[in-house]
Structure formats: structure tokens, C-alpha cells
Design a protein around this motif. Structure first.
Motif, PDB file in Angstrom:
ATOM      1  N   LEU A  98       0.664  -1.125   0.052  1.00 27.84           N
ATOM      2  CA  LEU A  98      -0.006  -0.078  -0.132  1.00 27.84           C
ATOM      3  C   LEU A  98       1.033   1.279   0.031  1.00 27.84           C
ATOM      4  O   LEU A  98       0.620   2.174  -0.603  1.00 27.84           O
ATOM      5  N   ARG A  99       1.930   1.281   0.723  1.00 26.89           N
ATOM      6  CA  ARG A  99       2.768   2.478   0.548  1.00 26.89           C
ATOM      7  C   ARG A  99       3.237   2.540  -0.604  1.00 26.89           C
ATOM      8  O   ARG A  99       3.660   3.521  -1.097  1.00 26.89           O
ATOM      9  N   ALA A 100       3.920   1.410  -1.383  1.00 26.38           N
ATOM     10  CA  ALA A 100       4.659   1.531  -2.532  1.00 26.38           C
ATOM     11  C   ALA A 100       3.352   2.067  -3.709  1.00 26.38           C
ATOM     12  O   ALA A 100       3.914   2.722  -4.452  1.00 26.38           O
ATOM     13  N   ALA A 101       2.236   1.527  -3.503  1.00 24.73           N
ATOM     14  CA  ALA A 101       1.329   2.445  -4.272  1.00 24.73           C
ATOM     15  C   ALA A 101       0.972   3.676  -3.914  1.00 24.73           C
ATOM     16  O   ALA A 101       0.042   4.381  -4.407  1.00 24.73           O
ATOM     17  N   ASN A 102       1.504   4.586  -2.784  1.00 25.96           N
ATOM     18  CA  ASN A 102       1.125   5.797  -2.433  1.00 25.96           C
ATOM     19  C   ASN A 102      -0.145   5.986  -2.040  1.00 25.96           C
ATOM     20  O   ASN A 102      -0.698   6.999  -2.384  1.00 25.96           O
ATOM     21  N   ILE A 103      -0.739   4.839  -1.274  1.00 24.14           N
ATOM     22  CA  ILE A 103      -1.984   5.131  -0.655  1.00 24.14           C
ATOM     23  C   ILE A 103      -1.929   6.083   0.305  1.00 24.14           C
ATOM     24  O   ILE A 103      -1.298   5.901   1.413  1.00 24.14           O
ATOM     25  N   GLU A 104      -2.648   7.123   0.373  1.00 19.74           N
ATOM     26  CA  GLU A 104      -2.529   8.169   1.491  1.00 19.74           C
ATOM     27  C   GLU A 104      -3.621   7.665   2.498  1.00 19.74           C
ATOM     28  O   GLU A 104      -4.671   8.456   2.637  1.00 19.74           O
ATOM     29  N   ALA A 105      -3.297   6.850   3.464  1.00 20.77           N
ATOM     30  CA  ALA A 105      -4.165   6.652   4.290  1.00 20.77           C
ATOM     31  C   ALA A 105      -3.472   6.403   5.746  1.00 20.77           C
ATOM     32  O   ALA A 105      -2.202   5.862   5.465  1.00 20.77           O
ATOM     33  N   ARG A 106      -3.763   6.563   6.744  1.00 19.79           N
ATOM     34  CA  ARG A 106      -3.105   6.055   7.966  1.00 19.79           C
ATOM     35  C   ARG A 106      -3.021   4.371   7.977  1.00 19.79           C
ATOM     36  O   ARG A 106      -3.922   4.196   7.623  1.00 19.79           O
ATOM     37  N   MET A 107      -1.879   4.187   8.375  1.00 19.58           N
ATOM     38  CA  MET A 107      -1.412   2.604   8.440  1.00 19.58           C
ATOM     39  C   MET A 107      -0.976   2.214   9.620  1.00 19.58           C
ATOM     40  O   MET A 107      -0.232   2.968  10.288  1.00 19.58           O
ATOM     41  N   ALA A 108      -1.449   0.938  10.208  1.00 18.23           N
ATOM     42  CA  ALA A 108      -1.011   0.343  11.274  1.00 18.23           C
ATOM     43  C   ALA A 108       0.436   0.409  11.469  1.00 18.23           C
ATOM     44  O   ALA A 108       1.362   0.024  10.443  1.00 18.23           O
TER      45      ALA A 108
END
Length: 106
Positions: free
Chosen positions: A42-52
Motif C-alpha cells: 500500500l505504501r509503494a502504491a502511495n495510498i494516502e491513508a493512515r496505516m498500522a
């Protein structure tokens, strides 16, 4: 749902179709669940959400994450991810008849 597994995440991260699928799902506010190493995808896809950042479950609609791997999987993740589709229908939907319905009317 993006499953845990460093090898799987590495392979999917190099696959343009897989990355595009994740980005499109996020852009259309579809529920996305990621656990363990899958958060890296998800980070590699630049998803702009807070993650655990730990094994606690974090839900930043529509993204549900935990760093827990399959052998330490929290029930709260399953519950939160299972509830996400119901919330998805209401997010950003104007208060008007037929809003949020598909073309087929379902």
C-alpha cells in the motif's frame, strides 16, 4: 485484501497491473485490507491513508491494516474489514433517492 508475505508483496509491487488495481480500488473508496508485510504494498502504491504501526488494527476508511502476520491475526481486523463494505455504501453519498446505486439499480 492484500495478504502478508514478503515475497508476494515484492512480486506484486513490481507488477504494474497489481499496483494499478490497488490504486483504483482506493480511488473508488473500495475497502482494502492489508496485514503484515502487505502494508508495504500500500505504501509503494502511495495510498494516502493512515496505516498500522503495530499489531493493533487501524481503520482509516476504507483502508484497514495491522502489522500482525497470519499466525497472530487479530479478530478485530476481520470484524473491521467485514464491516467496511457497509460503510462504503454511505461514504460521500449525497442524500438523494438512488444515490450510490449501480446502473442496474442494485
Amino acid at each position: 485484501m492484500v495478504a502478508c508475505g514478503p515475497d508476494s508483496v515484492e512480486t506484486l509491487s513490481r507488477d504494474g497491473y497489481a499496483m494499478h488495481f490497488v490504486v483504483e480500488a482506493y480511488k473508488h473508496r473500495k475497502p482494502i485490507g492489508a496485514y503484515g508485510a502487505a502494508i508495504k504494498l500500500l505504501r509503494a502504491a502511495n495510498i494516502e491513508a493512515r496505516m498500522a504501526e503495530d499489531t493493533d488494527v487501524l481503520s482509516d476508511r476504507p483502508v484497514v491494516t495491522t502489522t500482525a502476520a497470519a499466525d497472530d491475526f487479530p479478530d478485530a481486523f476481520v470484524e473491521e474489514f467485514a464491516a467496511a463494505p457497509a460503510r462504503h455504501r454511505l461514504l460521500g453519498t449525497p442524500n438523494r433517492p438512488g444515490a450510490g446505486m449501480s446502473i442496474a439499480g442494485f
